[in-house]
Design an enzyme around this catalytic site. Structure first.
Site, PDB file in Angstrom:
ATOM      1  N   ARG A  17      -2.564   2.730  -3.309  1.00 45.85           N
ATOM      2  CA  ARG A  17      -3.954   3.142  -3.190  1.00 45.85           C
ATOM      3  C   ARG A  17      -4.112   3.958  -1.933  1.00 45.85           C
ATOM      4  O   ARG A  17      -3.783   3.499  -0.850  1.00 45.85           O
ATOM      5  CB  ARG A  17      -4.855   1.916  -3.032  1.00 45.85           C
ATOM      6  N   THR A  54      -9.558   7.229  -0.165  1.00 40.92           N
ATOM      7  CA  THR A  54     -10.281   7.425  -1.441  1.00 40.92           C
ATOM      8  C   THR A  54     -10.219   6.190  -2.338  1.00 40.92           C
ATOM      9  O   THR A  54     -10.985   6.084  -3.293  1.00 40.92           O
ATOM     10  CB  THR A  54      -9.650   8.587  -2.228  1.00 40.92           C
ATOM     11  N   ASP A  84      -4.057  -8.430   1.699  1.00 41.67           N
ATOM     12  CA  ASP A  84      -3.208  -7.373   1.140  1.00 41.67           C
ATOM     13  C   ASP A  84      -1.943  -8.014   0.547  1.00 41.67           C
ATOM     14  O   ASP A  84      -1.095  -8.528   1.279  1.00 41.67           O
ATOM     15  CB  ASP A  84      -2.845  -6.371   2.236  1.00 41.67           C
ATOM     16  N   ASP A 114       1.528  -6.582   1.734  1.00 46.36           N
ATOM     17  CA  ASP A 114       1.838  -6.935   3.127  1.00 46.36           C
ATOM     18  C   ASP A 114       2.191  -8.415   3.258  1.00 46.36           C
ATOM     19  O   ASP A 114       3.118  -8.787   3.985  1.00 46.36           O
ATOM     20  CB  ASP A 114       0.642  -6.612   4.039  1.00 46.36           C
TER      21      ASP A 114
HETATM   22  C1  PRP Z   1      -2.422  -3.196  -4.105  1.00 44.31           C
HETATM   23  C2  PRP Z   1      -2.159  -4.128  -5.267  1.00 44.31           C
HETATM   24  C3  PRP Z   1      -2.537  -3.282  -6.452  1.00 44.31           C
HETATM   25  C4  PRP Z   1      -3.668  -2.455  -5.916  1.00 44.31           C
HETATM   26  C5  PRP Z   1      -4.943  -2.999  -6.453  1.00 44.31           C
HETATM   27  O1  PRP Z   1      -1.386  -2.305  -3.940  1.00 44.31           O
HETATM   28  O2  PRP Z   1      -0.858  -4.617  -5.324  1.00 44.31           O
HETATM   29  O3  PRP Z   1      -1.482  -2.461  -6.926  1.00 44.31           O
HETATM   30  O4  PRP Z   1      -3.640  -2.564  -4.495  1.00 44.31           O
HETATM   31  O5  PRP Z   1      -6.015  -2.211  -6.070  1.00 44.31           O
HETATM   32  P1  PRP Z   1      -6.855  -1.366  -7.100  1.00 44.31           P
HETATM   33  O6  PRP Z   1      -7.173  -2.255  -8.274  1.00 44.31           O
HETATM   34  O7  PRP Z   1      -8.102  -1.015  -6.332  1.00 44.31           O
HETATM   35  O8  PRP Z   1      -6.092  -0.153  -7.500  1.00 44.31           O
HETATM   36  P2  PRP Z   1      -1.343  -1.241  -2.723  1.00 44.31           P
HETATM   37  O9  PRP Z   1      -2.044   0.020  -3.107  1.00 44.31           O
HETATM   38  O10 PRP Z   1      -1.830  -1.920  -1.480  1.00 44.31           O
HETATM   39  O11 PRP Z   1       0.157  -0.846  -2.643  1.00 44.31           O
HETATM   40  P3  PRP Z   1       1.430  -1.745  -2.220  1.00 44.31           P
HETATM   41  O12 PRP Z   1       1.620  -2.765  -3.314  1.00 44.31           O
HETATM   42  O13 PRP Z   1       2.520  -0.750  -2.164  1.00 44.31           O
HETATM   43  O14 PRP Z   1       1.131  -2.391  -0.902  1.00 44.31           O
HETATM   44  N1  URA Z   2      -5.023  -4.719  -2.916  1.00 43.47           N
HETATM   45  C1  URA Z   2      -4.697  -5.877  -2.292  1.00 43.47           C
HETATM   46  O1  URA Z   2      -3.516  -6.095  -1.980  1.00 43.47           O
HETATM   47  N2  URA Z   2      -5.665  -6.749  -2.011  1.00 43.47           N
HETATM   48  C2  URA Z   2      -6.959  -6.538  -2.349  1.00 43.47           C
HETATM   49  O2  URA Z   2      -7.803  -7.410  -2.078  1.00 43.47           O
HETATM   50  C3  URA Z   2      -7.286  -5.341  -2.994  1.00 43.47           C
HETATM   51  C4  URA Z   2      -6.302  -4.453  -3.274  1.00 43.47           C
END
Ligand code: PRP
Ligand code: URA
Length: 209
Positions: A104, A108, A200, A203
């Site tokens: 994400r 945005t 997160d 993380d």
């Molecule tokens: C997180 C999570 C989802 C997304 C959800 O990933 O694991 O994939 O956010 O958010 P959304 O429904 O608003 O799209 P992130 O973008 O943080 O990436 P990562 O798993 O690489 O940390």
């Molecule tokens: N992605 C995450 O990892 N946590 C949230 O709460 C939303 C998006």
């Protein structure tokens, strides 16, 4: 309209509480996500079709049951979806695994696809898209679009925690995709985090940040 199932098995709910707790460290968080994923897989495979087969036990011939439907494919959304793969594979060891890389954009909140690698026969498989979080729904929505563009027709979505906003977008854009959740939370905050959520997921799983 897709069905939404909140898997309220006591073990799932109990473990989710520890997953949500900010005092749970990376090692324990990872183990709990793995365990909850296996428990959720047990619930979501309840409706897999069976057929009869005949075998010989050491005692006699017997008519028993084996799975008869489509083969299964898991599609974790990178990164955090990776934390759910092994737990599910313990129950469905023959599943193939495809990967969709999305993150994400923090400004945005829109998903950016950076990687995709899928089994060659996805159109013949029942696919389970896995991601711990369904927040705005953008990432899962785009991942499902990507799979459909490549021929997938039979898709389920499995997440640990969702916000109503994410569920709504999947139901609108993908009414054929049923959604399986550990919990449906209250809402998103101004940064797009699920409230109360777990923070997160990537993380916390990988110990970054
Ligand atoms: C997180 C999570 C989802 C997304 C959800 O990933 O694991 O994939 O956010 O958010 P959304 O429904 O608003 O799209 P992130 O973008 O943080 O990436 P990562 O798993 O690489 O940390
Ligand atoms: N992605 C995450 O990892 N946590 C949230 O709460 C939303 C998006």
């Amino acid at each position: 309209m897709s069905n939404v199932y909140v898997l309220d098995h006591p073990l799932i709910q109990h473990k989710l509480t520890y997953i949500r707790n900010k005092h749970t460290g990376t090692k324990e968080f990872r183990a709990l996500v793995d365990e909850v994923s296996a428990l959720m897989a047990f619930e979501i495979t309840r409706d897999l079709p069976l057929e009869e087969t005949t075998i010989e036990t050491p005692v006699m011939e017997a008519t028993t049951k084996v799975l008869s439907g489509k083969k299964i494919g898991l599609v974790p959304i990178l990164r955090a979806g990776l934390g759910m793969v092994d737990g599910i594979l313990r129950l469905i060891p023959a599943a193939k695994v495809g990967h969709v890389g999305l993150y994400r954009d923090p400004e945005t909140l829109k998903p950016v696809e950076y990687y995709i690698k899928l089994p060659s026969d996805i159109e013949e498989r029942e696919l389970i898209v896995i991601d711990p979080m369904l927040a705005t729904g953008g990432s899962a929505n785009d991942a499902i679009h990507s799979l459909k563009k490549r021929g997938a027709t039979n898709i389920k979505l499995m997440c640990l925690i969702a916000a109503p906003e994410g569920v709504e977008i999947i139901q609108k854009d993908h009414p054929d995709v049923d959604i399986y959740l550990g919990a449906l939370d209250e809402k998103l905050n101004e940064k797009g985090y699920i409230i109360p959520g777990l923070g997160d997921a990537g993380d916390r799983l990988f110990g970054t940040k």
